[in-house]
Design an enzyme around this catalytic site. Structure first.
Site, mmCIF file in Angstrom:
data_model
loop_
_atom_site.group_PDB
_atom_site.id
_atom_site.type_symbol
_atom_site.label_atom_id
_atom_site.label_comp_id
_atom_site.label_asym_id
_atom_site.label_seq_id
_atom_site.Cartn_x
_atom_site.Cartn_y
_atom_site.Cartn_z
ATOM 1 N N THR A 1 -6.967 -1.021 -10.674
ATOM 2 C CA THR A 1 -6.993 -1.839 -9.454
ATOM 3 C C THR A 1 -8.163 -2.822 -9.512
ATOM 4 O OG1 THR A 1 -6.823 -1.752 -7.040
ATOM 5 C CG2 THR A 1 -8.343 -0.188 -8.050
ATOM 6 N N ASN A 2 -8.483 -3.445 -8.397
ATOM 7 C CA ASN A 2 -9.590 -4.401 -8.374
ATOM 8 C C ASN A 2 -10.339 -4.243 -7.057
ATOM 9 O OD1 ASN A 2 -8.328 -6.214 -6.336
ATOM 10 N ND2 ASN A 2 -6.772 -6.336 -7.935
ATOM 11 N N ARG A 3 -11.361 -5.063 -6.845
ATOM 12 C CA ARG A 3 -12.265 -4.826 -5.724
ATOM 13 C C ARG A 3 -11.838 -5.533 -4.441
ATOM 14 N NH1 ARG A 3 -17.590 -6.714 -8.047
ATOM 15 N NH2 ARG A 3 -18.163 -6.583 -5.862
ATOM 16 N N SER A 4 -10.645 -6.082 -4.396
ATOM 17 C CA SER A 4 -10.226 -6.779 -3.175
ATOM 18 C C SER A 4 -10.178 -5.810 -1.990
ATOM 19 C CB SER A 4 -8.836 -7.370 -3.389
ATOM 20 O OG SER A 4 -8.322 -7.797 -2.163
#
Ligand code: C5P
Length: 410
Positions: free
Chosen positions: A214-217
């Site tokens: 995933t990512n940090r959004s």
């Protein structure tokens, strides 16, 4: 002009007046509303009567000015009678105290009880000293009320009582009356009648039943766009990967579609897209995914080989199948050569607006409550939006979107 006829009575406006020095300007608002043909019922708070006399309002209004919940010989239950019959309630001036009571759901005088007993649109016109106006409590109460659909006509900058200068001066009576006219005529905002699709959050691509890529959004910028679009009158669908608790108040009026992976987001977005006037892809969609293992990968087996495969580019597909007049907004999170990378992404994706984040800027981009962006626009030079709340950035983005929408087809 809303003049009354036997078949069509004049629209009814409750004019609430709270106890601030700008109460004297409410007399002018009343006179102009009457001149415009509205039926006006004034309600003063007890403190307002220290600044202006109810008699002044009674003399100019369509019915006597009222102050108390209990002192009207003709109306036994004045707040419900007034609240239910109003086409609009205008509060000018709205003091910090009135705003706080309304936000908290208090009904301890006739004006707040009427606000509580009404389902009509409400236009608040705050006026107070700059220090009060800038108090986080005042701004948070207003944000709460806005989320519930209350319209706020922001105060102007200028002379204030006591010789001070700054933000907090009541909007001009002519502006208040014009806004009232638009609301009664059905105006809600610049996106009234438009359907807006917003995506938010980072997608999660499972590696196995436990682990994800995933990512940090955080989803905050997408939620802010959904919220502001709703305030501007749009019907909004939010396709999100993030926790709904981020936007408890928003969710009541926004259709929320939960997704997890890039593939799910693509399917839902492409399904919804044909009926949309505006699509804002604020989500951080994974660029790569992996075929997930059916069972948890064992540490003892050593580091797994992950065969990453590219996800479909939703934006590019959307642009490829866009219908006439549809406005499509993309986001770009860059950390190097921001301007050049963003420009080439703008051209490659074919969007109408690209909102560019430099993720290396402190206070901007992922996980932050504020943002600083550059907008690349079709038919317009780029615009820099300096550091501000994600809600204010959303308003900037949507203002540009409004300008790109074809007019007259709502
Ligand atoms: O190409 P890049 O991922 O940097 O582009 C970011 C923009 O493209 C965002 O608006 C994002 O929502 C969108 N995007 C997409 N489909 C993908 C990856 C990103 O629509 N697979």
């Amino acid at each position: 002009m809303p003049f009354a006829t036997p078949d069509s009575p004049a629209p009814r406006i409750v004019l609430g007046v709270a106890g601030g020095i700008a109460a004297y300007k409410a007399v002018e608002v009343l006179r102009r509303l009457r001149d415009a043909g509205y039926h006006v019922a004034p309600i003063l708070t007890p403190d307002a009567t220290r600044f202006v006399a109810p008699l002044t309002f009674s003399a100019l209004a369509s019915e006597p000015a009222r102050v108390g919940l209990y002192d009207d010989p003709e109306l036994a239950i004045p707040h419900t009678t007034l609240g239910q019959s109003a086409d609009l309630i205008v509060v000018a001036p709205a003091t910090a105290h009135l705003i706080a009571r309304f936000a908290a759901g208090l009904a301890d005088d006739l004006l707040t009880a009427t606000l509580m007993a009404s389902a009509s649109p409400v236009l608040l016109c705050p006026a107070m000293h700059t220090e009060m106006w800038e108090q986080p409590s005042v701004q948070e109460n207003l944000a709460t009320l806005r989320r519930r659909g209350v319209l706020v006509l922001e105060p102007e900058r200028g002379h204030l009582a006591g010789g001070d200068e700054g933000a907090g001066r009541l909007a001009e009576p002519s502006t208040i009356v014009e806004m009232a006219r638009r609301i009664v005529a059905g105006y809600r905002g610049a996106l009234t009648g438009r359907r807006v699709l917003v995506t938010a959050g980072g997608t999660r691509e499972p590696i196995d039943p436990v682990r994800v890529i995933t990512n940090r959004s955080s989803g905050r910028q997408g939620y802010a766009i959904a919220e502001v679009a709703t305030r501007l009158g749009a019907s909004v669908t939010l396709v999100t990967t993030t926790d709904r608790s981020l936007a408890i108040d928003v969710v009541r009026r926004i259709e929320v579609v939960d997704v997890v992976t890039a593939a799910e987001m693509r399917d839902r977005v492409l399904e919804l897209a044909p009926s949309m006037d505006v699509i804002v892809m604020a989500a951080a969609v994974a660029d790569f995914t992996v075929d997930p293992a059916p069972n948890k990968l064992k540490k003892a087996a050593g580091p797994p080989e992950l065969a990453l495969v590219a996800t479909p580019d939703i934006l590019v597909e959307l642009v490829g199948s866009r219908r006439d007049g549809q406005v499509i907004v993309g986001f770009a999170a860059e950390s190097t050569d921001v301007i050049a990378n963003a420009q080439s992404k703008f051209e490659r994706k074919g969007v109408d607006v690209l909102v560019v984040n430099d993720v290396m800027t402190p206070g901007a981009g992922f996980e932050s409550t504020t943002n600083e962006v550059r907008l690349l626009l079709r038919d317009h030079d780029p615009v820099t939006v300096s550091m501000r709340s994600k809600g204010d950035v959303a308003l900037e983005v949507l203002t540009r979107v409004v300008a790109l929408l074809p007019q007259g087809d709502q």
